[in-house]
Design an enzyme around this catalytic site. Structure first.
Site, PDB file in Angstrom:
ATOM      1  N   LYS A   1      -2.214  12.093 -73.094  1.00 18.95           N
ATOM      2  CA  LYS A   1      -1.732  11.849 -74.473  1.00 18.95           C
ATOM      3  C   LYS A   1      -2.606  10.821 -75.184  1.00 18.95           C
ATOM      4  O   LYS A   1      -2.715  10.826 -76.414  1.00 18.95           O
ATOM      5  CB  LYS A   1      -0.254  11.475 -74.493  1.00 18.95           C
ATOM      6  CG  LYS A   1       0.123  10.162 -73.798  1.00 18.95           C
ATOM      7  CD  LYS A   1      -0.014   8.932 -74.659  1.00 18.95           C
ATOM      8  CE  LYS A   1       0.073   7.652 -73.873  1.00 18.95           C
ATOM      9  NZ  LYS A   1      -0.130   6.432 -74.665  1.00 18.95           N
TER      10      LYS A   1
ATOM     11  N   THR B   1       2.404   7.773 -79.545  1.00 19.89           N
ATOM     12  CA  THR B   1       1.029   7.266 -79.638  1.00 19.89           C
ATOM     13  C   THR B   1       0.257   7.929 -80.773  1.00 19.89           C
ATOM     14  O   THR B   1      -0.656   7.324 -81.332  1.00 19.89           O
ATOM     15  CB  THR B   1       0.317   7.442 -78.279  1.00 19.89           C
ATOM     16  OG1 THR B   1       1.218   7.107 -77.235  1.00 19.89           O
ATOM     17  CG2 THR B   1      -0.886   6.559 -78.165  1.00 19.89           C
TER      18      THR B   1
HETATM   19  O1  LIG Z   1       0.864   3.773 -73.945  1.00 19.92           O
HETATM   20  C1  LIG Z   1       1.273   3.185 -74.916  1.00 19.92           C
HETATM   21  C2  LIG Z   1       2.542   3.501 -75.564  1.00 19.92           C
HETATM   22  O2  LIG Z   1       3.383   4.246 -74.741  1.00 19.92           O
HETATM   23  C3  LIG Z   1       0.430   2.151 -75.531  1.00 19.92           C
HETATM   24  O3  LIG Z   1      -0.476   2.804 -76.295  1.00 19.92           O
HETATM   25  P1  LIG Z   1      -1.938   2.196 -76.553  1.00 19.92           P
HETATM   26  O4  LIG Z   1      -2.542   1.939 -75.204  1.00 19.92           O
HETATM   27  O5  LIG Z   1      -2.611   3.257 -77.338  1.00 19.92           O
HETATM   28  O6  LIG Z   1      -1.721   0.940 -77.343  1.00 19.92           O
END
Ligand SMILES: O=C(CO)COP(=O)(O)O
Ligand SMILES: NC(=O)C1=CN([C@@H]2O[C@H](COP(=O)(O)OP(=O)(O)OC[C@H]3O[C@@H](n4cnc5c(N)ncnc54)[C@H](OP(=O)(O)O)[C@@H]3O)[C@@H](O)[C@H]2O)C=CC1
Length: 318
Positions: free
Chosen positions: A183, A240
């Site tokens: 994702k 995300t």
């Molecule tokens: O995994 C995440 C949210 O579930 C954090 O996302 P990021 O690593 O893109 O900040």
């Protein structure tokens, strides 16, 4: 007793929420100055605005942390393999990966790195939609805990659930870790779309077709499609790809705008895009969005070329 290895944003948030619940928690950081500051001022710059509870112990002594029956590994995926190979042989107990990615060297997920370095340990992973800042503020959060050892999974679920952090359990470790890893790549693509001004409709299309390729690879690697439809896949994809709290999404925004991005920020999807492009090509699994993200990051193609390559693929059934 729980040890949290890695005092970045996520490790600190988990340590804080578990300590507030009265669980015995030790937070380990490699940087002695950071440990001293956390002890002194009860704060961590990696997670601004959060006070460390008095009952949370902070240490630079890794051997002491490693003696705990549950160890949460809160390092970026690309650092985990070398870290465990150096420090982990001899570690036993429940080792829970709290990271999202596919390792560039082995093309495997975090639990395979645990198995390789720590054969006496029981590997598990926690993943799903959660920003560290939300967890630390005590906002409601639901995550997936994946462990093939049922008794250990039940124990971890009990040990790590709190009044605001709700853990669902599965034995499908492959599905859970791939959901979290893949994702992030799609979130970079979503950021590119928004950054380049290609519109909300294009983002929805990318999320949907991105999900299709996540499921395709996961099934080819033995995961259950249902796991991808859960918190660790669909749930985290939605979060995300739609929030600029996400570093992966913000990295994509910068790429789409043609701007630079701070190289010190943890962006798991960048290395994972490269790893998964190699992995899927070797397996003959089509992952066109992931391949385009890897090529964009490498500077091999431009955003208009990326868009053209996705839109000009042969027409097919959904
Ligand atoms: O995994 C995440 C949210 O579930 C954090 O996302 P990021 O690593 O893109 O900040
Ligand atoms: N932040 C979030 O909202 C969420 C993050 N995650 C996942 O958690 C994982 C960690 O992310 P996050 O905490 O945000 O990242 P951060 O960048 O905030 O922190 C990374 C931490 O890992 C440490 N570290 C890095 N390399 C090593 C190494 N070789 N040895 C020892 N320690 C090391 C860093 O130490 P140092 O400061 O000394 O460099 C730092 O404490 C990622 O996989 C991410 O996807 C999952 C859900 C939410």
């Amino acid at each position: 007793m729980i040890a949290v290895v890695g005092a970045g944003a996520f490790g600190t948030a988990l340590a804080v929420v578990l300590a507030r619940e009265g669980r015995g928690v030790t937070l380990w950081a490699r940087d002695k100055a950071q440990v001293a500051a956390m002890r002194d001022i009860r704060r961590n710059d990696r997670l601004p605005g959060v006070t460390l509870p008095d009952n949370l112990s902070v240490t630079a002594d890794l051997a002491a942390a490693a003696r705990q029956p549950t160890i949460l590994l809160c390092l970026p995926t690309q650092a985990l393999g070398a870290f465990l190979d150096a420090e982990g042989p001899g570690w036993s107990g429940r080792l829970v990966a709290c990271c999202k990615g596919v390792d560039l060297t082995t093309l495997r997920g975090p639990t395979a790195l645990i198995e390789r370095a720590c054969p006496a340990a029981i590997p598990a992973i926690i993943t799903g939609p959660s920003f560290a800042a939300d967890i630390a503020r005590g906002l409601p959060t639901a995550l997936t805990l994946a462990c093939t050892d049922e008794a250990a999974g039940v124990e971890l679920q009990r040990e790590m659930s709190t009044a605001t952090l709700r853990l669902y359990r599965t034995a499908d470790v492959t599905g859970a870790e791939l959901g979290g890893a893949l994702k992030n790549v799609i979130a970079i693509a979503a950021g590119v779309v928004i950054g380049a001004g290609l519109g909300e409709s294009a983002r929805a299309a990318l999320m949907t077709r991105g999900y299709a390729e996540m499921v395709r690879l996961a099934i080819a690697l033995g995961a259950r499609a249902e796991t991808l439809a859960g918190l660790s896949g669909f749930g985290d994809l939605v979060l995300t790809c739609s929030s600029d709290q996400s570093r992966n999404f913000r990295f994509g925004l910068s790429l789409g705008r043609g701007e630079g991005f701070d190289a010190k920020v943890t962006v798991e999807g960048a290395a994972t895009a490269r790893a998964v492009t190699r992995l899927s090509a070797g397996m003959g699994v089509e992952m066109p969005i992931t391949a385009v993200v890897a090529a964009l990051i490498a500077g091999d193609i431009t955003v208009p070329q990326a868009m053209h390559s996705l839109l000009s693929r042969p027409l097919k059934q959904e």
